[in-house]
Design a protein around this motif. Structure first.
Motif, PDB file in Angstrom:
ATOM      1  N   GLY A 139       8.411  26.959 -14.021  1.00 43.61           N
ATOM      2  CA  GLY A 139       9.132  26.806 -12.765  1.00 43.61           C
ATOM      3  C   GLY A 139       9.389  28.145 -12.112  1.00 43.61           C
ATOM      4  O   GLY A 139       9.150  29.208 -12.700  1.00 43.61           O
ATOM      5  N   PRO A 140       9.886  28.128 -10.872  1.00 42.40           N
ATOM      6  CA  PRO A 140      10.060  29.357 -10.101  1.00 42.40           C
ATOM      7  C   PRO A 140      11.051  30.352 -10.707  1.00 42.40           C
ATOM      8  O   PRO A 140      10.930  31.551 -10.507  1.00 42.40           O
ATOM      9  N   ASP A 141      12.020  29.871 -11.462  1.00 43.93           N
ATOM     10  CA  ASP A 141      13.027  30.753 -12.051  1.00 43.93           C
ATOM     11  C   ASP A 141      12.773  31.044 -13.529  1.00 43.93           C
ATOM     12  O   ASP A 141      13.635  31.605 -14.209  1.00 43.93           O
ATOM     13  N   ALA A 142      11.603  30.668 -14.021  1.00 50.25           N
ATOM     14  CA  ALA A 142      11.299  30.828 -15.446  1.00 50.25           C
ATOM     15  C   ALA A 142      11.276  32.298 -15.852  1.00 50.25           C
ATOM     16  O   ALA A 142      10.814  33.160 -15.097  1.00 50.25           O
ATOM     17  N   ARG A 143      11.793  32.555 -17.026  1.00 51.70           N
ATOM     18  CA  ARG A 143      11.793  33.899 -17.611  1.00 51.70           C
ATOM     19  C   ARG A 143      11.274  33.790 -19.040  1.00 51.70           C
ATOM     20  O   ARG A 143      11.418  32.752 -19.684  1.00 51.70           O
ATOM     21  N   ASN A 144      10.709  34.888 -19.533  1.00 57.14           N
ATOM     22  CA  ASN A 144      10.289  34.919 -20.931  1.00 57.14           C
ATOM     23  C   ASN A 144      11.495  34.651 -21.818  1.00 57.14           C
ATOM     24  O   ASN A 144      12.606  35.081 -21.515  1.00 57.14           O
ATOM     25  N   ALA A 145      11.268  33.953 -22.886  1.00 56.83           N
ATOM     26  CA  ALA A 145      12.313  33.661 -23.861  1.00 56.83           C
ATOM     27  C   ALA A 145      11.730  34.001 -25.233  1.00 56.83           C
ATOM     28  O   ALA A 145      11.078  35.030 -25.382  1.00 56.83           O
ATOM     29  N   VAL A 146      11.912  33.136 -26.194  1.00 57.24           N
ATOM     30  CA  VAL A 146      11.288  33.337 -27.497  1.00 57.24           C
ATOM     31  C   VAL A 146       9.772  33.362 -27.314  1.00 57.24           C
ATOM     32  O   VAL A 146       9.063  34.123 -27.959  1.00 57.24           O
ATOM     33  N   GLY A 147       9.281  32.536 -26.389  1.00 60.07           N
ATOM     34  CA  GLY A 147       7.862  32.496 -26.033  1.00 60.07           C
ATOM     35  C   GLY A 147       7.693  32.896 -24.581  1.00 60.07           C
ATOM     36  O   GLY A 147       8.651  32.949 -23.821  1.00 60.07           O
ATOM     37  N   PRO A 148       6.454  33.155 -24.162  1.00 52.82           N
ATOM     38  CA  PRO A 148       6.215  33.563 -22.777  1.00 52.82           C
ATOM     39  C   PRO A 148       6.329  32.397 -21.797  1.00 52.82           C
ATOM     40  O   PRO A 148       6.221  31.235 -22.178  1.00 52.82           O
ATOM     41  N   VAL A 149       6.536  32.735 -20.535  1.00 51.64           N
ATOM     42  CA  VAL A 149       6.517  31.761 -19.450  1.00 51.64           C
ATOM     43  C   VAL A 149       5.134  31.113 -19.416  1.00 51.64           C
ATOM     44  O   VAL A 149       4.119  31.792 -19.616  1.00 51.64           O
ATOM     45  N   LEU A 150       5.092  29.823 -19.138  1.00 50.01           N
ATOM     46  CA  LEU A 150       3.821  29.105 -19.126  1.00 50.01           C
ATOM     47  C   LEU A 150       3.330  28.772 -17.716  1.00 50.01           C
ATOM     48  O   LEU A 150       2.376  28.021 -17.554  1.00 50.01           O
ATOM     49  N   ASN A 151       3.941  29.351 -16.702  1.00 54.75           N
ATOM     50  CA  ASN A 151       3.448  29.171 -15.337  1.00 54.75           C
ATOM     51  C   ASN A 151       2.022  29.698 -15.236  1.00 54.75           C
ATOM     52  O   ASN A 151       1.716  30.773 -15.750  1.00 54.75           O
ATOM     53  N   GLY A 152       1.157  28.948 -14.571  1.00 54.30           N
ATOM     54  CA  GLY A 152      -0.216  29.396 -14.353  1.00 54.30           C
ATOM     55  C   GLY A 152      -1.028  29.556 -15.617  1.00 54.30           C
ATOM     56  O   GLY A 152      -1.955  30.363 -15.671  1.00 54.30           O
ATOM     57  N   ILE A 153      -0.710  28.791 -16.643  1.00 56.29           N
ATOM     58  CA  ILE A 153      -1.387  28.951 -17.934  1.00 56.29           C
ATOM     59  C   ILE A 153      -2.877  28.627 -17.869  1.00 56.29           C
ATOM     60  O   ILE A 153      -3.686  29.299 -18.514  1.00 56.29           O
ATOM     61  N   ILE A 154      -3.262  27.632 -17.065  1.00 59.05           N
ATOM     62  CA  ILE A 154      -4.679  27.267 -16.977  1.00 59.05           C
ATOM     63  C   ILE A 154      -5.443  28.413 -16.306  1.00 59.05           C
ATOM     64  O   ILE A 154      -5.124  28.820 -15.194  1.00 59.05           O
ATOM     65  N   GLY A 155      -6.414  28.950 -17.015  1.00 59.90           N
ATOM     66  CA  GLY A 155      -7.225  30.055 -16.508  1.00 59.90           C
ATOM     67  C   GLY A 155      -6.710  31.434 -16.884  1.00 59.90           C
ATOM     68  O   GLY A 155      -7.368  32.437 -16.631  1.00 59.90           O
ATOM     69  N   ARG A 156      -5.548  31.509 -17.517  1.00 58.19           N
ATOM     70  CA  ARG A 156      -4.962  32.800 -17.897  1.00 58.19           C
ATOM     71  C   ARG A 156      -5.513  33.244 -19.245  1.00 58.19           C
ATOM     72  O   ARG A 156      -5.748  32.443 -20.145  1.00 58.19           O
TER      73      ARG A 156
ATOM     74  N   VAL B 285      -9.094  34.744 -25.912  1.00 58.03           N
ATOM     75  CA  VAL B 285      -9.011  33.358 -25.471  1.00 58.03           C
ATOM     76  C   VAL B 285      -8.588  33.286 -24.006  1.00 58.03           C
ATOM     77  O   VAL B 285      -7.697  34.010 -23.579  1.00 58.03           O
ATOM     78  N   THR B 286      -9.247  32.409 -23.274  1.00 57.74           N
ATOM     79  CA  THR B 286      -8.794  32.041 -21.938  1.00 57.74           C
ATOM     80  C   THR B 286      -8.267  30.626 -22.047  1.00 57.74           C
ATOM     81  O   THR B 286      -8.928  29.745 -22.608  1.00 57.74           O
ATOM     82  N   TRP B 287      -7.066  30.421 -21.546  1.00 54.13           N
ATOM     83  CA  TRP B 287      -6.441  29.108 -21.660  1.00 54.13           C
ATOM     84  C   TRP B 287      -7.018  28.144 -20.640  1.00 54.13           C
ATOM     85  O   TRP B 287      -6.679  28.183 -19.463  1.00 54.13           O
ATOM     86  N   GLU B 288      -7.885  27.299 -21.114  1.00 59.30           N
ATOM     87  CA  GLU B 288      -8.472  26.209 -20.334  1.00 59.30           C
ATOM     88  C   GLU B 288      -8.077  24.915 -21.049  1.00 59.30           C
ATOM     89  O   GLU B 288      -7.475  24.948 -22.126  1.00 59.30           O
ATOM     90  N   VAL B 289      -8.419  23.799 -20.471  1.00 61.64           N
ATOM     91  CA  VAL B 289      -8.068  22.516 -21.095  1.00 61.64           C
ATOM     92  C   VAL B 289      -8.598  22.449 -22.524  1.00 61.64           C
ATOM     93  O   VAL B 289      -7.885  22.057 -23.446  1.00 61.64           O
ATOM     94  N   GLU B 290      -9.838  22.861 -22.721  1.00 56.38           N
ATOM     95  CA  GLU B 290     -10.443  22.786 -24.055  1.00 56.38           C
ATOM     96  C   GLU B 290      -9.705  23.655 -25.065  1.00 56.38           C
ATOM     97  O   GLU B 290      -9.371  23.203 -26.163  1.00 56.38           O
ATOM     98  N   THR B 291      -9.449  24.913 -24.714  1.00 57.05           N
ATOM     99  CA  THR B 291      -8.790  25.811 -25.664  1.00 57.05           C
ATOM    100  C   THR B 291      -7.350  25.387 -25.920  1.00 57.05           C
ATOM    101  O   THR B 291      -6.885  25.440 -27.057  1.00 57.05           O
ATOM    102  N   LEU B 292      -6.646  24.947 -24.875  1.00 56.91           N
ATOM    103  CA  LEU B 292      -5.276  24.470 -25.075  1.00 56.91           C
ATOM    104  C   LEU B 292      -5.253  23.216 -25.948  1.00 56.91           C
ATOM    105  O   LEU B 292      -4.356  23.051 -26.771  1.00 56.91           O
ATOM    106  N   THR B 293      -6.244  22.350 -25.779  1.00 64.35           N
ATOM    107  CA  THR B 293      -6.312  21.130 -26.587  1.00 64.35           C
ATOM    108  C   THR B 293      -6.391  21.475 -28.073  1.00 64.35           C
ATOM    109  O   THR B 293      -5.673  20.905 -28.898  1.00 64.35           O
ATOM    110  N   VAL B 294      -7.219  22.427 -28.410  1.00 64.98           N
ATOM    111  CA  VAL B 294      -7.372  22.825 -29.811  1.00 64.98           C
ATOM    112  C   VAL B 294      -6.130  23.592 -30.279  1.00 64.98           C
ATOM    113  O   VAL B 294      -5.599  23.336 -31.357  1.00 64.98           O
TER     114      VAL B 294
END
Length: 134
Positions: free
Chosen positions: A45-62, A81-90
């Motif tokens: 979301g627009p106000d997301a900040r890193n926490a224990v894990g990273p922000v997941l905004n824009g994850i597809i293609g990152r 690794v580039t996060w695409e549907v296939e890599t995220l699925t695995v």
């Protein structure tokens, strides 16, 4: 074929998939429910900040290990690794098997439907955390 086996097959058949296609193989509303398992460590979301894990905004293609100001493990940064549907699925099925040495403690999601729905949910967020529907 049982439905639980279809998500990875569908994903693999249509790669590379963008956000709109990811939403076609999963239900973003159900993915929001699955995301509750992730929300302890990750934000979107627009106000997301890193926490224990990273922000997941824009994850597809990152590229893995590249979200700004997050301290990734060496394994994640050097994974290539580039996060695409296939890599995220695995990855979402067994993170520590996909990237040995990752800091992510989550054991993984077991249901293909949950994985497809979560990816559909995450695909709605662009890099700034705005909800986009293609």
């Amino acid at each position: 074929m049982k439905a639980r086996y279809l998500a990875p097959i569908i994903a693999a058949a249509y790669l590379p998939l963008g956000p709109a296609q990811a939403q076609e193989i999963g239900d973003p509303e159900q993915g929001a429910i699955v995301f509750k398992k992730c929300a302890t460590c990750h934000k979107v979301g627009p106000d997301a900040r890193n926490a224990v894990g990273p922000v997941l905004n824009g994850i597809i293609g990152r590229t893995a290990g590249t979200y700004p100001k997050y301290r990734y493990s060496k394994a994640n940064k050097e994974s290539g690794v580039t996060w695409e549907v296939e890599t995220l699925t695995v990855y979402l099925r067994a993170p520590r098997e996909f990237i040995p040495g990752t800091k992510m403690p989550f054991a993984g999601l077991k249901k293909d439907e949950d994985i497809a729905n979560l990816i559909a949910y995450l695909s709605q967020f662009d890099a700034e955390g705005n909800t986009v529907m293609e």
